[in-house]
Design an enzyme around this catalytic site. Structure first.
Site, PDB file in Angstrom:
ATOM      1  N   ASP A 131     -17.404   6.644  -1.661  1.00 16.40           N
ATOM      2  CA  ASP A 131     -16.457   6.298  -0.661  1.00 16.40           C
ATOM      3  C   ASP A 131     -16.221   7.666   0.018  1.00 16.40           C
ATOM      4  OD1 ASP A 131     -14.243   5.386   0.103  1.00 16.40           O
ATOM      5  OD2 ASP A 131     -12.673   5.481  -2.237  1.00 16.40           O
ATOM      6  N   CYS A 135     -16.646   0.760   0.460  1.00 19.08           N
ATOM      7  CA  CYS A 135     -15.002   0.116   1.053  1.00 19.08           C
ATOM      8  C   CYS A 135     -14.834   0.345   2.193  1.00 19.08           C
ATOM      9  CB  CYS A 135     -14.525   0.630  -0.049  1.00 19.08           C
ATOM     10  SG  CYS A 135     -13.308   1.735   0.003  1.00 19.08           S
ATOM     11  N   ARG A 168       1.331  -1.257  -0.194  1.00 30.84           N
ATOM     12  CA  ARG A 168       0.045   0.191  -0.542  1.00 30.84           C
ATOM     13  C   ARG A 168       0.582   1.048   0.067  1.00 30.84           C
ATOM     14  NH1 ARG A 168      -5.208   1.433   3.473  1.00 30.84           N
ATOM     15  NH2 ARG A 168      -6.144   0.041   1.117  1.00 30.84           N
ATOM     16  N   HIS A 184      -7.857   0.840  -6.147  1.00 34.71           N
ATOM     17  CA  HIS A 184      -7.712  -0.167  -5.053  1.00 34.71           C
ATOM     18  C   HIS A 184      -8.436  -1.864  -6.063  1.00 34.71           C
ATOM     19  CE1 HIS A 184      -7.574  -1.933  -1.368  1.00 34.71           C
ATOM     20  NE2 HIS A 184      -8.866  -1.011  -0.804  1.00 34.71           N
ATOM     21  N   GLN A 230      -9.554  -4.072  -3.396  1.00 33.26           N
ATOM     22  CA  GLN A 230     -11.472  -3.926  -3.133  1.00 33.26           C
ATOM     23  C   GLN A 230     -12.170  -4.375  -4.233  1.00 33.26           C
ATOM     24  OE1 GLN A 230     -12.039  -2.334   0.617  1.00 33.26           O
ATOM     25  NE2 GLN A 230     -14.020  -3.204  -0.594  1.00 33.26           N
ATOM     26  N   ARG A 274     -13.043  -9.094   1.385  1.00 36.55           N
ATOM     27  CA  ARG A 274     -11.695  -9.292   1.485  1.00 36.55           C
ATOM     28  C   ARG A 274     -10.669 -10.315   1.415  1.00 36.55           C
ATOM     29  NH1 ARG A 274      -9.725  -3.675   1.488  1.00 36.55           N
ATOM     30  NH2 ARG A 274      -7.999  -4.422   0.725  1.00 36.55           N
TER      31      ARG A 274
END
Ligand code: CP
Ligand code: NVA
Length: 311
Positions: free
Chosen positions: A226, A266, A103, A129, A132, A294
């Site tokens: 988001d 998310c 990340r 991402h 995700q 996930r």
């Protein structure tokens, strides 16, 4: 065989993505927390240059459930904080570990990590991402299947409301083209993905843009949102609260979506900003399944990248 990475949604073919999702479904059927020894003797590094709750825990637990050793490193506490180049970190980690989840902020740093001789997974960057969104596709298919519809995401209308310049929106845009669904990007002007990314999807008829939240949600099978100020944009939080006024996903917005529609986020969520509490906790919300998935999807992705088959 050359190693494979998962840095963006289109790093797999459609057939490979479906294979990973089928594997995830098998893994999800296993009793909760059941450990296997399928990756015994291996180690997988999780390197975090930004904050994380779900990504860190789902990778760490998933790696352990597969029988491998998770090694979690964050900037603080590692030599990254003292400026050790990613390229050097990558080479060293590859001597100890069989894969790396990373990340970070920029794609440049991600690509540098991907110079490692082992598979590298994008665990969020400023541009995407993918783990995700791949996992969210699993969640959508699961929700559809629960209502007796096994036709999958192809041909669906999926809306993303809010900061469409975000990593999440950009991975959704890529996913629309791979999985062949229609993405509606709905956000204020100035908060859209780079023009070339939009143009590519527009040419193939996979995207529509609107600057009206209700129009964005209209007839959608899935409504996504988001945070308005992603990690790295904290200094703009106030400015963004003003720019995104009226963009909260709430009952009025959801009234425009298809009757069977579901809501995804998310997480982490900011109740009262991009989504209200009633919608996040309401009957259309699948956010807790979304967070759980996930774990299953990333386990499947790691097995696939390592070329390990389930018995
Ligand atoms: N959704 C997600 O990636 O959450 P974290 O930032 O907590 O890892
Ligand atoms: N767009 C958000 C996603 C967090 C999981 C961010 O980058 O902060």
């Amino acid at each position: 065989m050359a190693k494979r990475d998962y840095l963006k949604i289109t790093d797999t073919t459609l057939a490979e993505a479906h294979r990973v999702l089928r594997l995830a479904a098998r893994l999800k059927e296993e009793p909760k927390g059941r450990r296997t020894t399928i990756l015994a003797g291996r180690a997988i590094a999780v390197v975090l240059e930004k904050a994380s709750t779900r990504t860190r825990v789902s990778f760490e637990v998933g790696i352990a459930q597969l029988g491998a050793q998770p090694v979690v490193l964050s900037t603080q506490g590692s030599q990254l904080a003292r400026g050790e180049p990613i390229r050097d970190t990558a080479r060293v980690l590859a001597r100890y570990c069989d894969a790396i989840a990373f990340r970070t902020s920029s794609t440049a740093r991600l690509l540098e990590m991907a110079e490692a001789s082992v598979p590298v997974i994008n665990a969020l960057s400023d541009d995407g991402h993918p783990v995700q969104v791949l996992s969210d596709i699993f969640t959508i298919q699961e929700a559809l299947a629960a209502s007796g519809d096994r036709t999958g995401v192809a041909g669906r209308r999926i809306a993303f409301l809010g900061d469409c310049a975000s990593n999440m929106a950009r991975s959704w845009l890529e996913a629309a083209q791979l999985f062949d669904f229609h993405l509606v990007l709905a956000g204020p002007e100035g908060y859209m993905p780079p023009a070339d990314e939009v143009e590519r999807a527009r040419k193939t008829g996979h995207v529509t843009i609107t600057h009206d939240p209700r129009e964005g949600a209209a007839r959608a099978d899935v409504v996504n949102t988001d945070v308005w100020a992603s990690m790295g944009h904290e200094a703009e939080a106030e400015k963004r609260r003003t720019a995104f006024a009226g963009w909260t996903v709430d009952a009025k917005v959801m009234a425009k979506a298809a009757q069977h529609s579901i809501v995804l986020h998310c997480l982490p969520a900011h109740r009262g900003e991009e989504i209200d509490d009633e919608t996040l906790e309401g009957p259309r919300s699948r956010v807790w399944d979304q967070a759980e998935n996930r774990l299953h999807v990333q386990k499947a992705l790691m097995l696939w990248l390592l070329g390990v088959e389930l018995a």
